[in-house]
Design an enzyme around this catalytic site. Structure first.
Site, PDB file in Angstrom:
ATOM      1  N   LYS A  36     -34.314  51.033  26.784  1.00  0.00           N
ATOM      2  CA  LYS A  36     -34.286  50.485  25.422  1.00  0.00           C
ATOM      3  C   LYS A  36     -33.182  49.421  25.338  1.00  0.00           C
ATOM      4  O   LYS A  36     -32.384  49.272  26.266  1.00  0.00           O
ATOM      5  CB  LYS A  36     -34.041  51.609  24.422  1.00  0.00           C
ATOM      6  CG  LYS A  36     -32.651  52.217  24.520  1.00  0.00           C
ATOM      7  CD  LYS A  36     -32.512  53.455  23.653  1.00  0.00           C
ATOM      8  CE  LYS A  36     -31.102  53.997  23.773  1.00  0.00           C
ATOM      9  NZ  LYS A  36     -30.948  55.334  23.206  1.00  0.00           N
ATOM     10  N   TYR A 276     -10.215  25.792  16.463  1.00  0.00           N
ATOM     11  CA  TYR A 276     -10.223  25.831  14.994  1.00  0.00           C
ATOM     12  C   TYR A 276      -8.970  26.500  14.444  1.00  0.00           C
ATOM     13  O   TYR A 276      -8.503  27.493  15.013  1.00  0.00           O
ATOM     14  CB  TYR A 276     -11.416  26.647  14.489  1.00  0.00           C
ATOM     15  CG  TYR A 276     -12.753  25.985  14.635  1.00  0.00           C
ATOM     16  CD1 TYR A 276     -13.033  24.762  14.017  1.00  0.00           C
ATOM     17  CD2 TYR A 276     -13.759  26.601  15.383  1.00  0.00           C
ATOM     18  CE1 TYR A 276     -14.279  24.175  14.149  1.00  0.00           C
ATOM     19  CE2 TYR A 276     -15.006  26.009  15.515  1.00  0.00           C
ATOM     20  CZ  TYR A 276     -15.263  24.803  14.901  1.00  0.00           C
ATOM     21  OH  TYR A 276     -16.486  24.227  15.029  1.00  0.00           O
TER      22      TYR A 276
HETATM   23  C1  LIG Z   1     -30.623  56.248  24.275  1.00  0.00           C
HETATM   24  C2  LIG Z   1     -31.229  57.571  24.435  1.00  0.00           C
HETATM   25  C3  LIG Z   1     -31.061  58.270  25.625  1.00  0.00           C
HETATM   26  C4  LIG Z   1     -30.174  57.782  26.764  1.00  0.00           C
HETATM   27  O1  LIG Z   1     -28.819  57.887  26.412  1.00  0.00           O
HETATM   28  P1  LIG Z   1     -27.673  57.464  27.445  1.00  0.00           P
HETATM   29  O2  LIG Z   1     -26.417  57.919  26.803  1.00  0.00           O
HETATM   30  O3  LIG Z   1     -27.713  55.975  27.539  1.00  0.00           O
HETATM   31  O4  LIG Z   1     -27.976  58.106  28.722  1.00  0.00           O
HETATM   32  C5  LIG Z   1     -31.715  59.484  25.750  1.00  0.00           C
HETATM   33  N1  LIG Z   1     -32.495  59.965  24.753  1.00  0.00           N
HETATM   34  C6  LIG Z   1     -32.677  59.305  23.596  1.00  0.00           C
HETATM   35  C7  LIG Z   1     -33.552  59.889  22.549  1.00  0.00           C
HETATM   36  C8  LIG Z   1     -32.056  58.096  23.392  1.00  0.00           C
HETATM   37  O5  LIG Z   1     -32.233  57.452  22.254  1.00  0.00           O
END
Ligand SMILES: *Cc1c(COP(=O)(O)O)cnc(C)c1O
Length: 384
Positions: A36, A276
């Site tokens: 993701k 700036y």
């Molecule tokens: C993002 C996520 C993960 C992975 O988490 P990490 O800390 O990056 O390993 C696992 N399960 C769900 C539902 C997530 O949203």
């Protein structure tokens, strides 16, 4: 160089991390790599083939647009799971393309039940349970109805998984809460089992859970940040290293480096303001370099007068405010510095390294946040 910066992805580091993480699993546990957030900023299209080559065959995304991107390039045998958002109008796409997805409300379950009557394949769903995070998931009093609907529709709706998510397995302060969640989850899985519903995968573990609660690795694990070479938290890193007695080499390696080059070098006399406003006043005759990366490219404005980058293997400071497209660095102490010299924003040069963590220590954001802010259109190249 067409773009103002580029990202390198190390195959070696990725393989190393995968080997370390998979090595912590009991045989038969399915490894799902979480991609993701544009693969935590690494780029879905760039990282996915590298991960497939390393033998990973299951990918977890948040939303259907990410699922489509992964689906377009993945190998036939690899599976995709959506852990979050799908609008009803895309349920059919997911079902027809063998994409499994989370179901966490009765409305969604009914929509799936309806859609799956028309599709050529059964829907593959993961029932998400609320166990203590209080974000998404079915509550205990809804489970009988869920189980009845699933039993009645077992030809069109296939229960592939039961899952939940831990509310902070990376922090010691949360261990008690996480432990309770795990216990509740196990109990409810048993309840489903006794109802006659036996999914392929019961899953709860993310990176921190795998590292801190190895028992939470049930039939499948959903590992994100650690694949990319980052610890979910400093506490997790310390707990892991401490457990092993002496201080061993960090078993995780960073996959990503972010590089640009100097576009201009100028002399600035002592006592002048740079960039700036008036946030940086030179206190010596200075040599100032300009780098074509600013907050518009994910280099946080909070790093104004604070961040570091590497030039010719040396750490130099960002001076003045980070602009939208540029930052200014003090290169007075770099001998023979020139236009076109490489600038490392994240990664190694010579004996020095700039880590994303050092950014986050300085501006109070997390590795997760900084990584996912790296724009999608920065080109990504793999180094093998
Ligand atoms: C993002 C996520 C993960 C992975 O988490 P990490 O800390 O990056 O390993 C696992 N399960 C769900 C539902 C997530 O949203």
């Amino acid at each position: 160089m067409l773009h103002t910066s580029y990202i390198e992805l190390s195959k070696e580091a990725l393989n190393h991390n995968l080997q370390f993480l998979k090595g912590r699993l009991k045989p038969g546990v399915r490894y799902s790599m979480v991609i993701k957030g544009n693969a935590y900023g690494h780029g879905i299209e760039s990282i996915l083939p590298m991960v497939e080559e390393a033998g990973v065959d299951h990918f977890a995304v948040f939303s259907v647009d990410e699922a489509m991107r992964a689906h377009k390039i993945k190998q036939e045998h690899c599976e995709i799971m959506v852990m979050g958002f799908i609008d009803d109008e895309y349920l059919e796409w997911a079902i027809e393309h063998d994409v499994s997805f989370y179901v966490f409300t009765m409305e969604r379950l009914r929509a799936v039940q309806k859609t799956a009557k028309k599709t050529s394949k059964p829907a593959r769903i993961h029932i998400e349970l609320e166990t203590g995070m209080h974000r998404t998931g079915f509550l205990p009093h809804e489970l009988t109805e869920v189980a009845e609907i699933l039993t009645k529709n077992d030809k069109t709706v296939f229960l592939e998984g039961i899952c939940t998510h831990l509310a902070g397995a990376e922090h010691l302060a949360n261990f008690d809460r996480a432990g309770k969640q795990l216990e509740r989850f196990r109990k409810r899985c048993t309840w489903f089992h006794n109802f006659g519903l036996k999914p392929r995968f019961r899953h709860i573990a993310c990176s921190a859970a795998l590292l801190n609660f190895p028992d939470s690795a049930l039939d499948l694990v959903r590992i994100g940040i650690a694949n990319y070479g980052f610890w979910p938290s400093e506490e997790t890193r310390m707990l892991h290293l401490r457990k092993n007695g002496e201080i061993p080499k960090d078993p995780l390696q960073r996959v990503l480096s972010w590089k640009s080059k100097i576009m201009s070098v100028n002399h600035v006399p002592e006592g002048e303001y740079v960039s700036y406003g008036t946030s940086y006043l030179t206190n010596r005759d200075s040599l100032i370099g300009v780098v074509p990366v600013g907050y518009g490219y994910g280099f946080s404005r909070n790093l104004s007068n604070l961040g570091h980058v590497l030039v010719k293997g040396k750490r130099v400071t960002v001076v003045g405010t980070v602009n939208m497209n540029m930052m200014v660095i003090d290169v007075t102490d770099i001998p023979d510095v020139q236009v076109n010299d490489e600038v490392v924003l994240i990664g190694r040069q010579g004996n020095n390294t700039i880590t994303v963590s050092s950014f986050s220590d300085m501006n109070n954001s997390m590795n997760y946040e900084l990584l996912t802010r790296l724009p999608e259109d920065i080109p990504r190249f793999r180094t093998d």
